[in-house]
Design a protein around this motif. Structure first.
Motif, mmCIF file in Angstrom:
data_model
loop_
_atom_site.group_PDB
_atom_site.id
_atom_site.type_symbol
_atom_site.label_atom_id
_atom_site.label_comp_id
_atom_site.label_asym_id
_atom_site.label_seq_id
_atom_site.Cartn_x
_atom_site.Cartn_y
_atom_site.Cartn_z
ATOM 1 N N ALA A 147 0.834 -1.208 0.000
ATOM 2 C CA ALA A 147 0.000 0.000 0.000
ATOM 3 C C ALA A 147 0.865 1.253 0.000
ATOM 4 O O ALA A 147 0.532 2.248 -0.669
ATOM 5 C CB ALA A 147 -0.917 -0.009 1.228
ATOM 6 N N LYS A 150 2.260 1.591 -3.485
ATOM 7 C CA LYS A 150 1.174 1.963 -4.390
ATOM 8 C C LYS A 150 0.767 3.416 -4.193
ATOM 9 O O LYS A 150 0.412 4.106 -5.158
ATOM 10 C CB LYS A 150 -0.037 1.051 -4.152
ATOM 11 C CG LYS A 150 0.096 -0.321 -4.798
ATOM 12 C CD LYS A 150 -1.185 -1.121 -4.638
ATOM 13 C CE LYS A 150 -1.082 -2.465 -5.339
ATOM 14 N NZ LYS A 150 -2.331 -3.268 -5.197
ATOM 15 N N SER A 151 0.813 3.880 -2.934
ATOM 16 C CA SER A 151 0.474 5.277 -2.681
ATOM 17 C C SER A 151 1.481 6.212 -3.349
ATOM 18 O O SER A 151 1.098 7.254 -3.904
ATOM 19 C CB SER A 151 0.427 5.536 -1.177
ATOM 20 O OG SER A 151 1.711 5.343 -0.590
ATOM 21 N N GLN A 154 0.592 6.089 -6.962
ATOM 22 C CA GLN A 154 -0.657 6.779 -7.225
ATOM 23 C C GLN A 154 -0.501 8.288 -7.078
ATOM 24 O O GLN A 154 -1.109 9.070 -7.838
ATOM 25 C CB GLN A 154 -1.748 6.262 -6.276
ATOM 26 C CG GLN A 154 -3.145 6.746 -6.621
ATOM 27 C CD GLN A 154 -3.593 6.273 -7.975
ATOM 28 O OE1 GLN A 154 -3.286 5.157 -8.374
ATOM 29 N NE2 GLN A 154 -4.302 7.118 -8.691
ATOM 30 N N ASN A 155 0.284 8.729 -6.095
ATOM 31 C CA ASN A 155 0.533 10.162 -5.940
ATOM 32 C C ASN A 155 1.226 10.737 -7.163
ATOM 33 O O ASN A 155 0.905 11.840 -7.616
ATOM 34 C CB ASN A 155 1.368 10.421 -4.686
ATOM 35 C CG ASN A 155 0.600 10.105 -3.408
ATOM 36 O OD1 ASN A 155 -0.624 10.149 -3.390
ATOM 37 N ND2 ASN A 155 1.310 9.771 -2.347
#
Length: 263
Positions: A147, A150-151, A154-155
């Motif tokens: 996570a 992935k963050s 994604q950011n």
């Protein structure tokens, strides 16, 4: 002599067996020969010299482990046996191979074997009792790390999308400025047209005033001329009449009045 003949026949038989085995092996190799073919790049990325992801997609790490049987043997091995030997084929193969290894003493069942069996039983018990908790902890840690990464990804994606959106807005504003400039030019043209029409109306009004003035002057001049002409004619007529003519005319008028009154 008979022994020599037997040895010669045995030797020839062995040679024939070797030849037949070589022929069989060669035919088997030919049948299973790997064919090499050239794949034409089917994408622009491959044509540009980069990796062809159409024909050679990137490998993905499996999230879950592949299914196994008996805790060791992969499921693919059993599926490969099914089409040739049926359901019992893989198990018979394992039993046959194990029997062969044990009978030929390739796999010796000494005291270490039984120690290994005991160790396997103990480790199986430990895994069954402690394994789920450890697995849950490790999976939770892996999910947190996944996570986190992935963050970050994604950011970055959101940042790039925001940059793309701002660029699109800037391009739209640039296009809108062209429309605004055209609208301003049209507004200036309308203002110039209104100013022209206002000045044209002002010129018409001034010209009409001057023409009206000239008309009034002409009317006044004509009226004065008429009055002067009438006065001149009357004064001349009065000057041309003598007192005797005036008395005669007066008497004539009185007589006509009397005659009219008598009638």
């Amino acid at each position: 002599g008979s022994k020599t003949t037997k040895l010669i026949l045995l030797d020839s038989l062995l040679q024939e067996i070797k030849m037949l085995s070589r022929v069989a092996l060669r035919s088997l190799v030919q049948q299973q020969r790997v064919s090499v073919c050239f794949v034409r790049p089917s994408s622009d990325v491959a044509a540009s010299g980069e990796r062809d992801l159409v024909n050679f997609p990137a490998r993905k790490r499996p999230i879950e482990k592949s299914p196994v049987r008996m805790g060791v043997f992969p499921e693919e091995w059993f599926q490969a046996f099914y089409s040739k030997t049926g359901v019992t084929g893989p198990y018979m193969a394992l039993v046959s191979i194990g029997t062969f290894l044990a009978s030929k003493e390739f796999f010796v069942m000494e005291h270490d074997f039984y120690v290994g069996v005991a160790l396997a039983i103990v480790l199986t018990g430990v895994v069954k009792s402690v394994g789920p908790g450890v697995s849950e902890t490790i999976n939770k840690q892996i999910e947190e790390e996944e996570a986190f990464y992935k963050s970050i990804r994604q950011n970055e994606i959101d940042s790039l999308k925001e940059s793309i959106r701002l660029e699109n807005v800037a391009q739209a504003n640039a296009t809108a400025w062209e429309d605004i400039i055209a609208a301003k030019k049209e507004a200036v043209g309308l203002q110039l047209e209104a100013n022209y029409r206002e000045r044209l109306n002002e010129a018409y009004t001034q010209v009409k005033k001057r023409l009206d003035y000239q008309l009034q002057v002409a009317n006044v001049v004509r009226r004065m001329e008429q009055k002067h002409m009438v006065d001149w004619i009357i004064s001349n007529v009065k000057k041309s009449i003598s007192p005797a003519q005036e008395d005669a005319a007066l008497k004539k008028c009185i007589a006509d009045l009397k005659s009219l009154s008598a009638a």
